[in-house]
Design a protein around this motif. Structure first.
Motif, PDB file in Angstrom:
ATOM      1  N   ILE A 118       0.856  -1.181   0.000  1.00 23.09           N
ATOM      2  CA  ILE A 118       0.000   0.000   0.000  1.00 23.09           C
ATOM      3  C   ILE A 118       0.892   1.231   0.000  1.00 23.09           C
ATOM      4  O   ILE A 118       2.009   1.218   0.544  1.00 23.09           O
ATOM      5  N   ILE A 119       0.423   2.281  -0.651  1.00 20.79           N
ATOM      6  CA  ILE A 119       1.173   3.539  -0.739  1.00 20.79           C
ATOM      7  C   ILE A 119       0.570   4.515   0.257  1.00 20.79           C
ATOM      8  O   ILE A 119      -0.602   4.897   0.140  1.00 20.79           O
ATOM      9  N   GLY A 120       1.335   4.833   1.274  1.00 20.71           N
ATOM     10  CA  GLY A 120       0.870   5.783   2.284  1.00 20.71           C
ATOM     11  C   GLY A 120       1.464   7.164   2.036  1.00 20.71           C
ATOM     12  O   GLY A 120       2.019   7.450   0.988  1.00 20.71           O
ATOM     13  N   SER A 121       1.333   7.981   3.017  1.00 20.76           N
ATOM     14  CA  SER A 121       1.883   9.346   2.895  1.00 20.76           C
ATOM     15  C   SER A 121       2.738   9.602   4.136  1.00 20.76           C
ATOM     16  O   SER A 121       2.199   9.809   5.247  1.00 20.76           O
ATOM     17  N   PRO A 122       4.073   9.524   4.035  1.00 21.71           N
ATOM     18  CA  PRO A 122       4.835   9.478   2.760  1.00 21.71           C
ATOM     19  C   PRO A 122       5.437   8.102   2.506  1.00 21.71           C
ATOM     20  O   PRO A 122       6.269   7.943   1.637  1.00 21.71           O
ATOM     21  N   GLU A 123       5.138   7.052   3.347  1.00 22.96           N
ATOM     22  CA  GLU A 123       5.883   5.796   3.299  1.00 22.96           C
ATOM     23  C   GLU A 123       5.124   4.723   2.513  1.00 22.96           C
ATOM     24  O   GLU A 123       3.913   4.852   2.264  1.00 22.96           O
ATOM     25  N   LEU A 124       5.855   3.702   2.174  1.00 19.95           N
ATOM     26  CA  LEU A 124       5.296   2.509   1.534  1.00 19.95           C
ATOM     27  C   LEU A 124       5.275   1.373   2.548  1.00 19.95           C
ATOM     28  O   LEU A 124       6.210   1.219   3.350  1.00 19.95           O
ATOM     29  N   THR A 125       4.231   0.589   2.516  1.00 26.03           N
ATOM     30  CA  THR A 125       4.103  -0.546   3.440  1.00 26.03           C
ATOM     31  C   THR A 125       3.958  -1.819   2.619  1.00 26.03           C
ATOM     32  O   THR A 125       3.092  -1.901   1.730  1.00 26.03           O
ATOM     33  N   PHE A 126       4.807  -2.780   2.931  1.00 26.27           N
ATOM     34  CA  PHE A 126       4.828  -4.056   2.207  1.00 26.27           C
ATOM     35  C   PHE A 126       4.444  -5.204   3.147  1.00 26.27           C
ATOM     36  O   PHE A 126       4.689  -5.144   4.363  1.00 26.27           O
ATOM     37  N   GLY A 127       3.922  -6.231   2.536  1.00 29.73           N
ATOM     38  CA  GLY A 127       3.778  -7.495   3.266  1.00 29.73           C
ATOM     39  C   GLY A 127       5.097  -8.249   3.255  1.00 29.73           C
ATOM     40  O   GLY A 127       6.060  -7.849   2.579  1.00 29.73           O
ATOM     41  N   LYS A 128       5.188  -9.337   3.997  1.00 34.33           N
ATOM     42  CA  LYS A 128       6.432 -10.099   4.080  1.00 34.33           C
ATOM     43  C   LYS A 128       6.634 -11.021   2.891  1.00 34.33           C
ATOM     44  O   LYS A 128       7.691 -11.644   2.762  1.00 34.33           O
ATOM     45  N   GLY A 129       5.627 -11.139   2.029  1.00 36.30           N
ATOM     46  CA  GLY A 129       5.795 -11.905   0.802  1.00 36.30           C
ATOM     47  C   GLY A 129       5.343 -13.350   0.932  1.00 36.30           C
ATOM     48  O   GLY A 129       5.349 -13.949   2.009  1.00 36.30           O
ATOM     49  N   THR A 130       4.952 -13.890  -0.228  1.00 37.34           N
ATOM     50  CA  THR A 130       4.598 -15.304  -0.343  1.00 37.34           C
ATOM     51  C   THR A 130       5.416 -15.898  -1.475  1.00 37.34           C
ATOM     52  O   THR A 130       5.385 -15.391  -2.607  1.00 37.34           O
ATOM     53  N   GLN A 131       6.164 -16.960  -1.173  1.00 31.62           N
ATOM     54  CA  GLN A 131       6.980 -17.613  -2.192  1.00 31.62           C
ATOM     55  C   GLN A 131       6.145 -18.668  -2.906  1.00 31.62           C
ATOM     56  O   GLN A 131       5.611 -19.593  -2.276  1.00 31.62           O
ATOM     57  N   LEU A 132       6.061 -18.551  -4.217  1.00 27.97           N
ATOM     58  CA  LEU A 132       5.311 -19.494  -5.045  1.00 27.97           C
ATOM     59  C   LEU A 132       6.294 -20.325  -5.849  1.00 27.97           C
ATOM     60  O   LEU A 132       7.196 -19.786  -6.503  1.00 27.97           O
ATOM     61  N   SER A 133       6.101 -21.654  -5.777  1.00 27.31           N
ATOM     62  CA  SER A 133       6.922 -22.582  -6.547  1.00 27.31           C
ATOM     63  C   SER A 133       5.994 -23.422  -7.417  1.00 27.31           C
ATOM     64  O   SER A 133       5.104 -24.114  -6.901  1.00 27.31           O
ATOM     65  N   VAL A 134       6.207 -23.343  -8.736  1.00 29.44           N
ATOM     66  CA  VAL A 134       5.386 -24.099  -9.682  1.00 29.44           C
ATOM     67  C   VAL A 134       6.207 -25.266 -10.196  1.00 29.44           C
ATOM     68  O   VAL A 134       7.314 -25.074 -10.734  1.00 29.44           O
TER      69      VAL A 134
END
Length: 243
Positions: A118-134
């Motif tokens: 998400i884009i905040g004001s003034p910072e960006l906030t990220f999740g910790k991520g999900t690793q996908l393996s196909v």
């Protein structure tokens, strides 16, 4: 969006760690080729009309890693796809506070780490991520074999056979009753014969022709030959009936 903005976001993504504000699940997922994958991003704060962005990093995070903008969710427009993205394979939808990235017909080249942002004001906030393996074939997990414990042999004594049914049949009871009756009749006959013999002896001994010796009647034919009383008593002792 302008490519310059995404370059800035990618640069910040390389150095910024995931936040607990956006919780991504699962942390790792393995999907078979041509199947569907669903990645979830839950917001722990009220977002209002804020947009949720989904990015993909194809290789391990580094300063040279490349980030792709896949799609975003907008409260009015719904799913907005990025450039050079197969739109029919990617969709984003909202479920309360969760934002779900739906990937269909995945290929091995779709493997990577997926981030929500998400884009905040003034910072960006990220999740910790999900690793996908196909993968083409999912590994099968062999279940541990259970060791069979030998059963203990228990020696059992033979049980005595229990007699079933009535103890005595009607035929057996009839034979027993008949045997008892025969014994009673035999006993009655024996008693009757004994009484007859006793009466016959008494008649023989107590005949009126004789004379008495110590209260016992003696036939006359014996008087001439045995005049001695002691001799007669000795001679007739077997015939004396003891009372």
């Amino acid at each position: 969006m302008r490519p310059r903005l995404w370059l800035l976001l990618a640069a910040q993504l390389a150095v910024v760690r995931g936040s607990s504000v956006l919780q991504q699940t699962p942390a790792y997922i393995q999907v078979q080729t041509n199947k569907m994958a669903m990645l979830s991003c839950e917001a722990k704060i009220s977002l209002g009309n804020m947009r949720i962005y989904w990015l993909r990093q194809r290789q391990a995070p580094s300063s040279d890693s490349h980030h792709e903008f896949l799609a975003l969710w907008d409260s009015t427009k719904g799913t907005v796809h990025g450039e050079e993205v197969e739109q029919e394979k990617i969709a984003v939808f909202r479920d309360a506070s969760r934002f779900i990235l739906n990937l269909t017909s995945v290929k091995p080249e779709d493997s990577g780490i997926y981030f929500c942002m998400i884009i905040g004001s003034p910072e960006l906030t990220f999740g910790k991520g999900t690793q996908l393996s196909v993968v083409d074939f999912l590994p099968t997990t062999a279940q541990p074999t259970k060791k069979s414990t030998p059963k203990k042999r228990v020696c059992r004594l033979p049980r005595p056979a229990t007699q079933k049914g009535p103890l005595c049949s009607p035929i057996t009871l009839g034979l027993l009753v008949a045997g008892v009756l025969v014994l009673l009749v035999s006993l009655g006959v024996a008693i009757h014969l004994y009484c007859r013999r006793r009466r016959a002896r008494l008649r023989f001994i107590k005949q009126p022709q004789g004379e008495g010796i110590s209260g016992i009647l003696v036939p006359r034919c014996l008087h001439g030959n045995y005049s001695n009383t002691a001799t007669l008593q000795k001679l007739l002792s077997p015939w004396i009936l003891k009372t």
